[in-house]
Design an enzyme around this catalytic site. Structure first.
Site, PDB file in Angstrom:
ATOM      1  N   GLU A 141      29.545  47.904  -2.114  1.00 50.37           N
ATOM      2  CA  GLU A 141      29.477  47.185  -0.837  1.00 50.37           C
ATOM      3  C   GLU A 141      28.105  47.291  -0.179  1.00 50.37           C
ATOM      4  OE1 GLU A 141      32.826  46.542   2.264  1.00 50.37           O
ATOM      5  OE2 GLU A 141      31.925  48.483   2.693  1.00 50.37           O
ATOM      6  N   GLU A 209      38.551  37.527   9.356  1.00 48.83           N
ATOM      7  CA  GLU A 209      39.773  38.333   9.293  1.00 48.83           C
ATOM      8  C   GLU A 209      40.526  38.323  10.624  1.00 48.83           C
ATOM      9  OE1 GLU A 209      38.884  42.342   8.138  1.00 48.83           O
ATOM     10  OE2 GLU A 209      41.010  42.942   8.069  1.00 48.83           O
ATOM     11  N   ASP A 308      44.664  45.193   0.023  1.00 43.13           N
ATOM     12  CA  ASP A 308      43.727  45.900   0.882  1.00 43.13           C
ATOM     13  C   ASP A 308      43.916  47.408   0.628  1.00 43.13           C
ATOM     14  OD1 ASP A 308      41.597  45.996   2.656  1.00 43.13           O
ATOM     15  OD2 ASP A 308      42.526  44.627   4.079  1.00 43.13           O
TER      16      ASP A 308
HETATM   17 FE   FE2 Z   1      39.256  44.957   3.007  1.00 43.86          FE
END
Ligand code: FE2
Ligand code: BEZ
Length: 403
Positions: A141, A209, A308
């Site tokens: 990430e 989101e 998730d």
């Molecule tokens: Fe996530």
């Protein structure tokens, strides 16, 4: 070479009764049991009544480094949750040693997950992922919206990425995650994506989101405003949604959530041949609402399902995720939705993650589950496999029985 004869084979939307498979590392043949019996005789293993072969499930989105969370993080609304993540991050990450990460990987395996996409923030999950029996798309990430920190943050990202690229095995794919439009500076996004494109790495990101993200990106206001003011002394979003999407134009990407994406944004996602990852349980627990599947269908956008992390879920189980999805989309036709959900955890997920699995068909990797049902099988099997108590008798990855 092995031959398994099943009551039913269910793959990529098709139900075949009295069919079996011939496989070693990959699937060699799929044929009727009678045909296989006459060709292979004694070599055939009869799985018997109620046996169902399905592809191994693929979890496109998980954060393993947060697997220590049970009740630490605040659920119900996105901003309080994000603030609780930032406050408890060190404690949670320190509490998740390799044993904790491995237990989360084993939890996925026992739930029939034979491949997963892991978003790694720190690289602490690298070794357990590398040692996992599953196929792993390891998304390093990239995060940081402060331009003053850009070089240091890119350097840290590269270190983690290069460390993952040094580990090589069949089924382990070092990849790139761009955290989100609000948390990554455009210089970092462009550098990260250029590298991914040059090296043909897989790419994922979070997108739209929460309602707070929508408001911050649209008008630099809402619940994100005090957060960015206090946390980073910022009064302006790092990117608009439109700019953000434009960077991904030539890089087919997995966009996680997209619950609050506008029509124009969905059109750009469709044009870019991107995929949306639907995480229904996480979306509910963080108060983010429900992804509308209708515009995705109209715009021919592929959607897949993800759990998730345990930072926003109580389990890592795609059967549970599919069941919740069946119930939170009450206006979608039940059987068609069940079929789409199954594809979203098998064939479509494999395509989006560029994996040679997700279908029980010749030349695909022999990644599959032997399930057992105790009810008559009919054309509504996709629904019943999701809702009825589930029995996974064995799990195969690349032809090896792993459970
Ligand atoms: Fe996530
Ligand atoms: C940022 O660097 O902008 C950031 C990091 C984590 C969460 C939100 C924003």
């Amino acid at each position: 070479m092995k031959i398994l004869l099943a009551d039913t084979l269910f793959s990529d939307g098709v139900i075949l009764r009295d069919h079996g498979i011939v496989f070693d590392k990959t699937i060699i043949d799929v044929s009727s049991n009678d045909n296989l019996r006459s060709r292979y005789g004694e070599q055939c293993i009869e799985l018997g009544e109620g046996s169902v072969l399905v592809p191994g499930l693929i979890n496109s989105h998980v954060h393993l480094e947060f697997s220590a969370n049970r009740s630490t993080l605040t659920y119900g609304e996105f901003m309080p949750w994000l603030s609780s993540v930032i406050a408890a991050r060190d404690e949670l990450v320190n509490d998740c040693d390799d044993g904790c990460t491995t237990r989360a990987i084993e939890m996925m395996l026992s739930n029939g997950i034979t491949a997963f996409g892991a978003v790694s923030s720190y690289g602490f999950d690298l070794e357990p992922c590398f040692k996992a029996p599953q196929k792993v798309v390891f998304f390093n990430e990239l995060i940081g919206s402060d331009p003053m920190m850009a070089d240091a943050l890119y350097g840290n990202f590269q270190e983690r990425l290069f460390a993952s690229q040094e580990l090589t095995r069949d089924g382990f794919y070092p990849s790139v995650a761009i955290h989100s439009p609000y948390s990554v500076h455009r210089v970092l996004i462009q550098k990260g994506l250029k590298y991914a494109q040059d090296k043909e790495l897989r790419v994922t990101t979070h997108f739209m989101e929460s309602p707070a993200e929508r408001e911050w990106l649209d008008s630099n206001s809402g619940a994100f405003a005090p957060f960015f003011q206090n946390f980073l002394k910022q009064t302006q979003a790092a990117n608009t949604a439109e700019e953000f999407l434009s960077y991904f134009r030539d890089v087919p990407t997995l966009f996680t959530h997209a619950v609050h994406a506008s029509d124009e944004e969905l059109a750009a996602i469709s044009e870019g041949n991107h995929t949306i990852i639907h995480c229904p349980i996480s979306n509910r627990l963080l108060g983010n609402g429900v992804l509308d599947l209708q515009p995705l269908e109209e715009k021919h956008i592929r959607f897949v399902c993800g759990t998730d992390g345990l930072s926003s879920n109580y389990t890592l189980d795609l059967f549970e995720e599919m069941k919740i999805a069946l119930f939170i989309h009450p206006n979608d036709d039940l059987l068609s939705l069940a079929q789409k959900l199954w594809k979203g955890v098998t064939s479509e997920a494999a395509e989006a993650l560029r994996l040679n699995c997700g279908k029980i068909m010749p030349d695909y990797d022999a990644d599959f589950l032997v399930m057992r049902v105790n009810y008559p099988i009919n054309e509504q099997l996709p629904i019943h496999l999701i809702n009825q108590p589930r029995v996974i008798e064995s799990i195969y990855i690349q032809g090896e029985k792993v459970q």
